[in-house]
Design a protein around this motif. Structure first.
Motif, PDB file in Angstrom:
ATOM      1  N   ALA A  47      40.287  70.171  -5.166  1.00 14.15           N
ATOM      2  CA  ALA A  47      41.255  69.356  -4.419  1.00 14.15           C
ATOM      3  C   ALA A  47      42.626  69.360  -5.076  1.00 14.15           C
ATOM      4  CB  ALA A  47      40.737  67.924  -4.301  1.00 14.15           C
ATOM      5  N   CYS A  48      42.664  69.567  -6.402  1.00 10.01           N
ATOM      6  CA  CYS A  48      43.936  69.570  -7.129  1.00 10.01           C
ATOM      7  C   CYS A  48      44.848  70.723  -6.726  1.00 10.01           C
ATOM      8  CB  CYS A  48      43.665  69.638  -8.630  1.00 10.01           C
ATOM      9  SG  CYS A  48      42.759  71.124  -9.141  1.00 10.01           S
ATOM     10  N   LEU A  49      44.311  71.691  -5.988  1.00  9.48           N
ATOM     11  CA  LEU A  49      45.102  72.852  -5.600  1.00  9.48           C
ATOM     12  C   LEU A  49      46.014  72.583  -4.408  1.00  9.48           C
ATOM     13  CD1 LEU A  49      42.346  75.618  -5.899  1.00  9.48           C
ATOM     14  CD2 LEU A  49      44.160  75.112  -7.541  1.00  9.48           C
ATOM     15  N   GLU A  50      45.865  71.424  -3.773  1.00  6.38           N
ATOM     16  CA  GLU A  50      46.728  71.095  -2.637  1.00  6.38           C
ATOM     17  C   GLU A  50      48.196  71.132  -3.076  1.00  6.38           C
ATOM     18  OE1 GLU A  50      47.630  70.316   1.238  1.00  6.38           O
ATOM     19  OE2 GLU A  50      45.569  70.527   0.482  1.00  6.38           O
ATOM     20  N   GLY A  51      48.965  72.045  -2.482  1.00  7.24           N
ATOM     21  CA  GLY A  51      50.384  72.187  -2.821  1.00  7.24           C
ATOM     22  C   GLY A  51      50.654  72.900  -4.124  1.00  7.24           C
TER      23      GLY A  51
ATOM     24  N   ALA B  66      49.959  75.132 -19.837  1.00  2.25           N
ATOM     25  CA  ALA B  66      50.901  74.115 -19.345  1.00  2.25           C
ATOM     26  C   ALA B  66      50.695  73.848 -17.862  1.00  2.25           C
ATOM     27  CB  ALA B  66      52.334  74.568 -19.603  1.00  2.25           C
ATOM     28  N   LEU B  67      50.422  74.894 -17.098  1.00  2.00           N
ATOM     29  CA  LEU B  67      50.200  74.748 -15.664  1.00  2.00           C
ATOM     30  C   LEU B  67      48.801  74.197 -15.396  1.00  2.00           C
ATOM     31  CD1 LEU B  67      51.744  75.281 -13.021  1.00  2.00           C
ATOM     32  CD2 LEU B  67      50.679  77.550 -12.954  1.00  2.00           C
ATOM     33  N   ALA B  68      47.836  74.639 -16.194  1.00  2.00           N
ATOM     34  CA  ALA B  68      46.461  74.169 -16.027  1.00  2.00           C
ATOM     35  C   ALA B  68      46.361  72.663 -16.273  1.00  2.00           C
ATOM     36  CB  ALA B  68      45.538  74.918 -16.987  1.00  2.00           C
ATOM     37  N   GLU B  69      47.160  72.161 -17.193  1.00  2.00           N
ATOM     38  CA  GLU B  69      47.137  70.731 -17.499  1.00  2.00           C
ATOM     39  C   GLU B  69      47.499  69.900 -16.267  1.00  2.00           C
ATOM     40  OE1 GLU B  69      46.224  67.630 -19.933  1.00  2.00           O
ATOM     41  OE2 GLU B  69      46.087  69.770 -20.430  1.00  2.00           O
ATOM     42  N   ARG B  70      48.352  70.426 -15.427  1.00  2.00           N
ATOM     43  CA  ARG B  70      48.794  69.697 -14.229  1.00  2.00           C
ATOM     44  C   ARG B  70      47.780  69.759 -13.099  1.00  2.00           C
ATOM     45  NH1 ARG B  70      54.329  72.426 -12.863  1.00  2.00           N
ATOM     46  NH2 ARG B  70      54.016  71.160 -10.966  1.00  2.00           N
ATOM     47  N   TYR B  71      46.963  70.823 -13.065  1.00  2.00           N
ATOM     48  CA  TYR B  71      46.098  71.042 -11.904  1.00  2.00           C
ATOM     49  C   TYR B  71      44.613  71.152 -12.268  1.00  2.00           C
ATOM     50  CZ  TYR B  71      50.489  72.041  -9.522  1.00  2.00           C
ATOM     51  OH  TYR B  71      51.758  71.952  -9.004  1.00  2.00           O
ATOM     52  N   ARG B  72      44.234  70.695 -13.453  1.00  2.00           N
ATOM     53  CA  ARG B  72      42.851  70.855 -13.887  1.00  2.00           C
ATOM     54  C   ARG B  72      41.908  69.835 -13.251  1.00  2.00           C
ATOM     55  NH1 ARG B  72      41.007  73.366 -18.336  1.00  2.00           N
ATOM     56  NH2 ARG B  72      43.060  73.340 -19.343  1.00  2.00           N
ATOM     57  N   ASP B  73      42.357  68.611 -13.066  1.00  2.00           N
ATOM     58  CA  ASP B  73      41.468  67.534 -12.615  1.00  2.00           C
ATOM     59  C   ASP B  73      41.127  67.658 -11.128  1.00  2.00           C
ATOM     60  OD1 ASP B  73      41.556  66.506 -15.173  1.00  2.00           O
ATOM     61  OD2 ASP B  73      43.235  65.156 -14.728  1.00  2.00           O
ATOM     62  N   ASN B  74      39.873  67.310 -10.823  1.00  2.00           N
ATOM     63  CA  ASN B  74      39.392  67.242  -9.444  1.00  2.00           C
ATOM     64  C   ASN B  74      39.533  68.583  -8.720  1.00  2.00           C
ATOM     65  OD1 ASN B  74      38.217  65.971  -7.240  1.00  2.00           O
ATOM     66  ND2 ASN B  74      40.179  65.263  -6.427  1.00  2.00           N
ATOM     67  N   PHE B  75      39.083  69.643  -9.381  1.00  2.35           N
ATOM     68  CA  PHE B  75      39.096  70.974  -8.765  1.00  2.35           C
ATOM     69  C   PHE B  75      38.038  71.021  -7.667  1.00  2.35           C
ATOM     70  CE2 PHE B  75      37.845  75.393  -8.359  1.00  2.35           C
ATOM     71  CZ  PHE B  75      39.041  76.087  -8.414  1.00  2.35           C
TER      72      PHE B  75
ATOM     73  N   LEU C  43      40.516  77.363 -14.317  1.00  4.38           N
ATOM     74  CA  LEU C  43      40.540  76.039 -13.697  1.00  4.38           C
ATOM     75  C   LEU C  43      39.218  75.734 -13.012  1.00  4.38           C
ATOM     76  CD1 LEU C  43      44.072  76.003 -11.981  1.00  4.38           C
ATOM     77  CD2 LEU C  43      43.405  75.003 -14.169  1.00  4.38           C
ATOM     78  N   GLY C  44      38.601  76.757 -12.443  1.00  7.11           N
ATOM     79  CA  GLY C  44      37.336  76.562 -11.760  1.00  7.11           C
ATOM     80  C   GLY C  44      36.945  77.790 -10.973  1.00  7.11           C
ATOM     81  N   ALA C  45      35.689  77.816 -10.526  1.00  3.00           N
ATOM     82  CA  ALA C  45      35.181  78.953  -9.754  1.00  3.00           C
ATOM     83  C   ALA C  45      35.431  78.734  -8.271  1.00  3.00           C
ATOM     84  CB  ALA C  45      33.692  79.141 -10.019  1.00  3.00           C
ATOM     85  N   MET C  46      35.643  79.823  -7.556  1.00  5.18           N
ATOM     86  CA  MET C  46      35.732  79.772  -6.095  1.00  5.18           C
ATOM     87  C   MET C  46      34.372  80.169  -5.553  1.00  5.18           C
ATOM     88  SD  MET C  46      39.523  81.394  -5.323  1.00  5.18           S
ATOM     89  CE  MET C  46      39.330  82.786  -6.446  1.00  5.18           C
ATOM     90  N   SER C  47      33.610  79.211  -5.115  1.00  4.16           N
ATOM     91  CA  SER C  47      32.233  79.444  -4.694  1.00  4.16           C
ATOM     92  C   SER C  47      32.174  80.496  -3.588  1.00  4.16           C
ATOM     93  CB  SER C  47      31.617  78.133  -4.197  1.00  4.16           C
ATOM     94  OG  SER C  47      30.302  78.347  -3.741  1.00  4.16           O
TER      95      SER C  47
ATOM     96  N   THR D 255      37.594  74.811   2.294  1.00  4.76           N
ATOM     97  CA  THR D 255      37.801  73.608   1.483  1.00  4.76           C
ATOM     98  C   THR D 255      38.937  72.727   2.019  1.00  4.76           C
ATOM     99  OG1 THR D 255      39.260  74.895   0.029  1.00  4.76           O
ATOM    100  CG2 THR D 255      36.947  74.691  -0.629  1.00  4.76           C
ATOM    101  N   ASN D 256      39.558  73.197   3.115  1.00  3.58           N
ATOM    102  CA  ASN D 256      40.672  72.451   3.730  1.00  3.58           C
ATOM    103  C   ASN D 256      41.812  72.203   2.740  1.00  3.58           C
ATOM    104  OD1 ASN D 256      39.506  72.132   6.346  1.00  3.58           O
ATOM    105  ND2 ASN D 256      38.149  70.558   5.482  1.00  3.58           N
ATOM    106  N   ILE D 257      42.053  73.200   1.879  1.00  3.83           N
ATOM    107  CA  ILE D 257      43.119  73.088   0.877  1.00  3.83           C
ATOM    108  C   ILE D 257      44.276  73.983   1.287  1.00  3.83           C
ATOM    109  CG2 ILE D 257      43.738  73.592  -1.517  1.00  3.83           C
ATOM    110  CD1 ILE D 257      40.832  72.911  -2.234  1.00  3.83           C
ATOM    111  N   LEU D 258      45.479  73.481   1.164  1.00  2.00           N
ATOM    112  CA  LEU D 258      46.673  74.243   1.512  1.00  2.00           C
ATOM    113  C   LEU D 258      47.578  74.341   0.285  1.00  2.00           C
ATOM    114  CD1 LEU D 258      48.068  75.701   3.864  1.00  2.00           C
ATOM    115  CD2 LEU D 258      49.306  73.569   4.318  1.00  2.00           C
ATOM    116  N   PRO D 259      47.393  75.379  -0.540  1.00  3.12           N
ATOM    117  CA  PRO D 259      48.282  75.564  -1.701  1.00  3.12           C
ATOM    118  C   PRO D 259      49.615  76.147  -1.257  1.00  3.12           C
ATOM    119  CG  PRO D 259      46.743  77.366  -1.574  1.00  3.12           C
ATOM    120  CD  PRO D 259      46.384  76.437  -0.450  1.00  3.12           C
ATOM    121  N   LYS D 260      50.532  76.270  -2.194  1.00  4.39           N
ATOM    122  CA  LYS D 260      51.824  76.893  -1.917  1.00  4.39           C
ATOM    123  C   LYS D 260      51.769  78.323  -2.481  1.00  4.39           C
ATOM    124  CE  LYS D 260      56.793  76.492  -2.832  1.00  4.39           C
ATOM    125  NZ  LYS D 260      57.842  75.730  -3.549  1.00  4.39           N
TER     126      LYS D 260
END
Length: 302
Positions: free
Chosen positions: A189-193, A178-187, A262-266, A216-221
């Motif tokens: 960048a989708c992790l912002e917030g 359910a959570l992956a569905e919201r944040y899967r696209d454009n990994f 969701l994706g790998a962290m290079s 990656t200049n990403i700021l998650p919560k």
């Protein structure tokens, strides 16, 4: 240097516990003069007074407090040895006492330790979890045969241990469907917030994740930080946030935690080490554990 007489040390240990030579003599069933004489011999060998008189009793000197600390470890270890031998069971069963650092993924610890179960000898695993420093202390006291952790042992002249790298496991981010569905696209960048669950800064993996997020200049919560990896993944399974896990264990994560990648962290990897005592004859199960990774048995990279 003359070897330490452990009978003298044992008499000292009992006197230190009882606070009186008379009470120690009653407990041990020997004459007061016997204990006094052997304490004098121990003090002469060590070159220090171990007790000071206080009223009608005795108190430990500074040297005595140091000696008591070592005596506690020596005789407690002796009691543990007796219990271990008495409960060892069949001569064909090999006991492996493993300490697992609370920061490493438990699924990964299982995968690593399961390599010893293929040995021809029956193996009984006795696992303990704890903080890095506590486990190293137990290893030094021979209460453990091996420690699995995310870092090598620190260099120390007083710590006679050997660190063996078991693998470098590429790490990704996972979430329940359910959570992956919201944040899967454009990994990624989708992790912002996005809500993120992370290990605390005591964990070596946390620094690598922080550097990756910065690059990656990403700021998650960040909604949770955990010392214990099992607690982190429990909250992840509950849907509180996205969490890191080894990509090599994606199938197990899906089965046990009901989460998908969701994706790998290079460039972010989980490094695992086996720390054991330096001995000419090592524990056979520790040998199998340390030999498995270089042969590719664990498939450490994805």
């Amino acid at each position: 240097m003359t070897p330490l007489n452990y009978k003298h040390l044992h008499y000292f240990w009992v006197v230190a516990q009882e606070g009186s030579i008379t009470r120690a003599a009653d407990r041990l069933g020997v004459a007061v003069q016997t204990i006094s004489g052997q304490l004098s011999l121990l003090e002469k060998q060590l070159g220090k007074a171990l007790f000071n008189s206080q009223g009608r009793g005795l108190v430990l000197s500074e040297a005595g407090r140091v000696a008591q600390g070592y005596a506690d470890q020596i005789f407690q270890l002796g009691e543990a040895l007796t219990e271990a031998v008495e409960s060892s069971g069949s001569a064909s069963t090999l006991r492996l006492r493993a300490g697992i650092s609370d920061g490493i993924p438990k699924l990964l610890a299982y995968r690593l330790l399961s390599t010893v179960t293929s040995m021809p000898t029956d193996v009984r695993l006795i696992c303990d979890e704890g903080e890095f420093e506590t486990l190293l202390a137990d290893l030094a006291l021979h209460r453990l045969d091996v420690v699995l952790t995310d870092r090598p042992a620190p260099a120390s002249a007083n710590l006679k241990v050997f660190s063996t790298p078991l693998g470098e496991f590429a790490t990704g981010l996972f979430a329940i469907p359910a959570l992956a569905e919201r944040y899967r696209d454009n990994f990624p960048a989708c992790l912002e917030g996005a809500p993120l669950l992370l290990p605390t800064r005591h964990n070596a993996l946390r620094g690598r994740i922080d550097r990756w997020l910065e690059s990656t200049n990403i700021l998650p919560k960040i909604v949770g930080e955990f010392e214990d990896s099992a607690l982190l993944t429990t909250f992840g399974r509950g849907g509180l946030g996205i969490f890191p896990a080894p990509l090599a264990l994606a199938e197990q994560v899906a089965h046990q935690l009901e989460a998908v990648p969701l994706g790998a962290m290079s460039g972010v990897s989980e490094l695992i080490y086996a720390i054991s005592n330096e001995r000419r004859i090592r524990h056979p199960a520790v040998e199998v554990l340390c030999a498995a990774a270089p042969q590719g048995v664990l498939e450490p990279r994805v």
